[in-house]
Design a protein around this motif. Structure first.
Motif, PDB file in Angstrom:
ATOM      1  N   ALA A   1     -51.102-113.727 -39.419  1.00  0.00           N
ATOM      2  CA  ALA A   1     -50.485-112.795 -40.257  1.00  0.00           C
ATOM      3  C   ALA A   1     -50.265-113.310 -41.525  1.00  0.00           C
TER       4      ALA A   1
ATOM      5  N   GLU B   1     -52.797-105.830 -44.343  1.00  0.00           N
ATOM      6  CA  GLU B   1     -51.677-106.698 -44.936  1.00  0.00           C
ATOM      7  C   GLU B   1     -52.222-107.201 -46.279  1.00  0.00           C
TER       8      GLU B   1
ATOM      9  N   ARG C   1     -51.058-104.436 -48.480  1.00  0.00           N
ATOM     10  CA  ARG C   1     -49.766-104.302 -48.797  1.00  0.00           C
ATOM     11  C   ARG C   1     -49.382-105.606 -49.766  1.00  0.00           C
TER      12      ARG C   1
ATOM     13  N   ARG D   1     -47.029-107.110 -36.952  1.00  0.00           N
ATOM     14  CA  ARG D   1     -47.346-107.316 -38.367  1.00  0.00           C
ATOM     15  C   ARG D   1     -47.195-106.075 -39.399  1.00  0.00           C
TER      16      ARG D   1
END
Length: 589
Positions: free
Chosen positions: A195, A314, A317, A367
């Motif tokens: 992650a 991610e 993000r 996550r």
């Protein structure tokens, strides 16, 4: 390549090789065809490998090469508008090279190595930077500006930074510190099972607006939240995820087709390029990434597809975007885990799934989140995870469903009986829930109306009372009910048919703004208030339901957004006038 080993045995997608000299989760190339695989178990000199391609034809004695690196994805400009398989092979590129069917061992760079991107630096030489800093920007699509960030573990002072057109593998910035000089390229590589770290995660206080009334008004999800969408075959899981992909107010959508039928991915591939983003009018693919791992693709790649999707989510993000990831469906992913676990001869858990199923599901949903990326600036982004679950026969006691419900905070219970009655979205309002309601209530009160929660509570209680009354009606009949209870059934029918039911194929009804949703609920509340007054004055529900204004209310979802405010004011006045007339008539008599 170095670290050469030899195939010892082959069992479906699992291959055992000797003397590979690789580490756990290293990517390897298996056999003469160079099939992509990953080391998942090491005992003595034997490495167990899950292969992400069809292993038929492999035989003992063929070579195995370790790359020395874990399964990773390339992150950089060009991700958007792409269509990948579960291990980030660009399907459109492979199709142009090998035809409609993927040749085993085929590979292509995930990002176009020849395309030049216009890089504009926002920092200058001499600036001190740390991991996560944005050093420059690339206009990736008309909708999305791609932020080039300092990779993890890199900090120092900018020694050189360039401006102009560059390929993804070109160096655009050099950062120096006491130990080394680091070359920053337009792309970076990240292992999918790790992650990406953030500085601070926030409480979920902003809703993800989807334009679907039953979701936004009754069971909302927060940006950075988690959703489970379980339901039997044909209950509308894929339709809901398609709608959310098209209409949610996320900046970027990552859609992972994990083990679903090919025709469902085909529908996305054919419809998305033709659809327009409602906010900008640009093609929806400008902010979408598709990962297609259909049911006829190798089973082991399903497991990788989920991680590939969430790693890409991610990454965006971290640029400060709100990302929605649709996983359809995690049941197929769990079945892949079950098959691999069986091949490894591990001790099975419930219904044959591996004993670590719950942990894997938890790690995936953890996550998600709404987060501040680095402490040095206020950049905030979110990843919202929406996972469809396909339990056999719609059995919600299935281990995948139960483990998913333990970690997700929104439950949209799909009902096959609603789907068979053509009530879509077929989310059962009695079984579903959202644990974000309390934390989102402040946003609704400040941005929609202070009375939002009161109206929400009234509608939910009416639907719950209707369910209780239906049992009584089956025993004694509708005519035996008092007028007050008949009114509950009447208003509940209006809520179900005129508000909750929504036509995804109607140009007007497919999307409903949060303002229009609230005004529709207020029309129903006003109708309920006046009907109760009429009943108190001696009128019957059978009389009030025949009023002309009722026909207009039944068509309110067909009214366009730009015309709805006028419609709302007119209909509230008509309700007051028509009900006032019959109430006054009774009193005069």
């Amino acid at each position: 390549m170095e670290n050469k080993g030899i195939i010892y045995s082959v069992s479906g997608p699992v291959v055992v090789a000797t003397d590979v000299n690789g580490k756990m989760f290293d990517v390897v190339r298996v056999g003469n065809l160079g099939l992509v695989g990953e080391i998942i178990k090491i005992v003595d000199n034997k490495s167990t490998i899950q292969v992400y391609e069809d292993t038929s034809g492999l035989k003992p004695g063929e070579p195995v090469y370790s790359t020395g690196k874990p399964l990773s994805v390339e992150l950089g400009p060009g991700l958007l508008k792409s269509i990948y398989d579960g291990i980030q092979r660009p399907l459109d590129v492979i199709k142009s090279e090998t035809g409609d069917f993927i040749v085993r061992g085929a590979s292509a760079p995930p990002l176009d190595e020849n395309k030049e991107w216009d890089f504009k630096p926002i920092l200058k030489e001499g600036d001190e930077v740390n991991q996560g800093y944005i050093i420059g920007e690339v206009q990736e699509t008309e909708l999305i500006v791609h932020k080039i960030m300092v990779p993890e573990g890199v900090k120092g002072i900018i020694k050189e930074i360039k401006e102009g057109k560059f390929k993804v593998s070109d160096t655009v910035c050099i950062i120096e510190n006491e130990k080394n000089d680091y070359e920053i390229k337009l792309k970076q590589i990240w292992p999918v099972r790790k992650a990406r770290r953030v500085f601070l995660k926030f409480a979920p206080e902003i809703p993800l607006i989807t334009g679907q009334r039953v979701i936004d008004s009754f069971f909302p999800v927060a940006k950075g939240g988690t959703v489970a969408v379980p339901g039997p075959f044909g209950s509308g899981k894929t339709v809901i995820q398609h709608q959310l992909s098209k209409w949610s107010d996320a900046d970027i959508t990552v859609y992972v087709g994990c083990g679903e039928r090919g025709n469902e991915m085909t529908e996305i591939l054919t419809t998305f390029p033709e659809l327009q983003d409602p906010k900008s009018g640009k093609p929806l693919m400008e902010k979408t990434i598709l990962i297609a791992n259909t049911s006829n693709m190798p089973v082991a790649a399903r497991e990788a597809s989920i991680y590939t999707g969430v790693t890409i989510a991610e990454y965006y993000r971290d640029m400060g975007y709100d990302v929605a990831l649709m996983a359809d469906s995690t049941s197929r992913w769990a079945e892949a885990l079950r098959e691999i676990s069986g091949r490894l001869e591990e001790m099975p858990g419930e219904e044959g799934y591996p004993a670590y199923l719950g942990r894997r599901i938890s790690e995936f949903y953890e996550r998600s989140g709404n987060a501040q990326i680095i402490p040095e600036d206020d950049r905030v982004g979110s990843v919202t995870l929406i996972g469809a679950v396909s339990p056999p026969g719609g059995d919600l006691s299935d281990p995948v469903v139960q483990n998913t419900l333990r970690v997700t905070r929104v439950f949209w219970a799909l009902d096959a009986s609603l789907a068979s009655r053509r009530h879509f979205p077929s989310i059962n309002w009695l079984n579903s829930y959202s644990l974000y309601l309390d934390s989102l209530s402040g946003w609704f009160k400040n941005n929609v109306d202070p009375k939002w929660m009161d109206v929400h509570s009234l509608m939910m209680s009416t639907l719950q009372k209707e369910a209780e009354l239906q049992e009584i009606v089956q025993l004694v009949g509708y005519d035996s009910l008092p007028e007050k209870q008949k009114n509950i059934l009447d208003i509940a029918r209006v809520i179900r048919e005129d508000f909750l039911q929504q036509n995804a194929f109607d140009d007007i009804d497919t999307y409903c703004s949060i303002k229009k949703q609230y005004e529709m609920l207020m029309i129903i509340k006003t109708l309920n208030d006046y009907q109760e007054k009429a009943i108190d004055s001696g009128r019957k529900v059978s009389q009030t339901s025949a009023l002309p204004v009722r026909a207009k209310i039944s068509r309110m979802k067909e009214v366009k957004e730009e015309d709805f405010e006028k419609f709302y004011n007119d209909i509230i006045k008509e309700i007051a006038d028509e009900y006032g007339t019959i109430i006054e008539g009774v009193q005069n008599v």
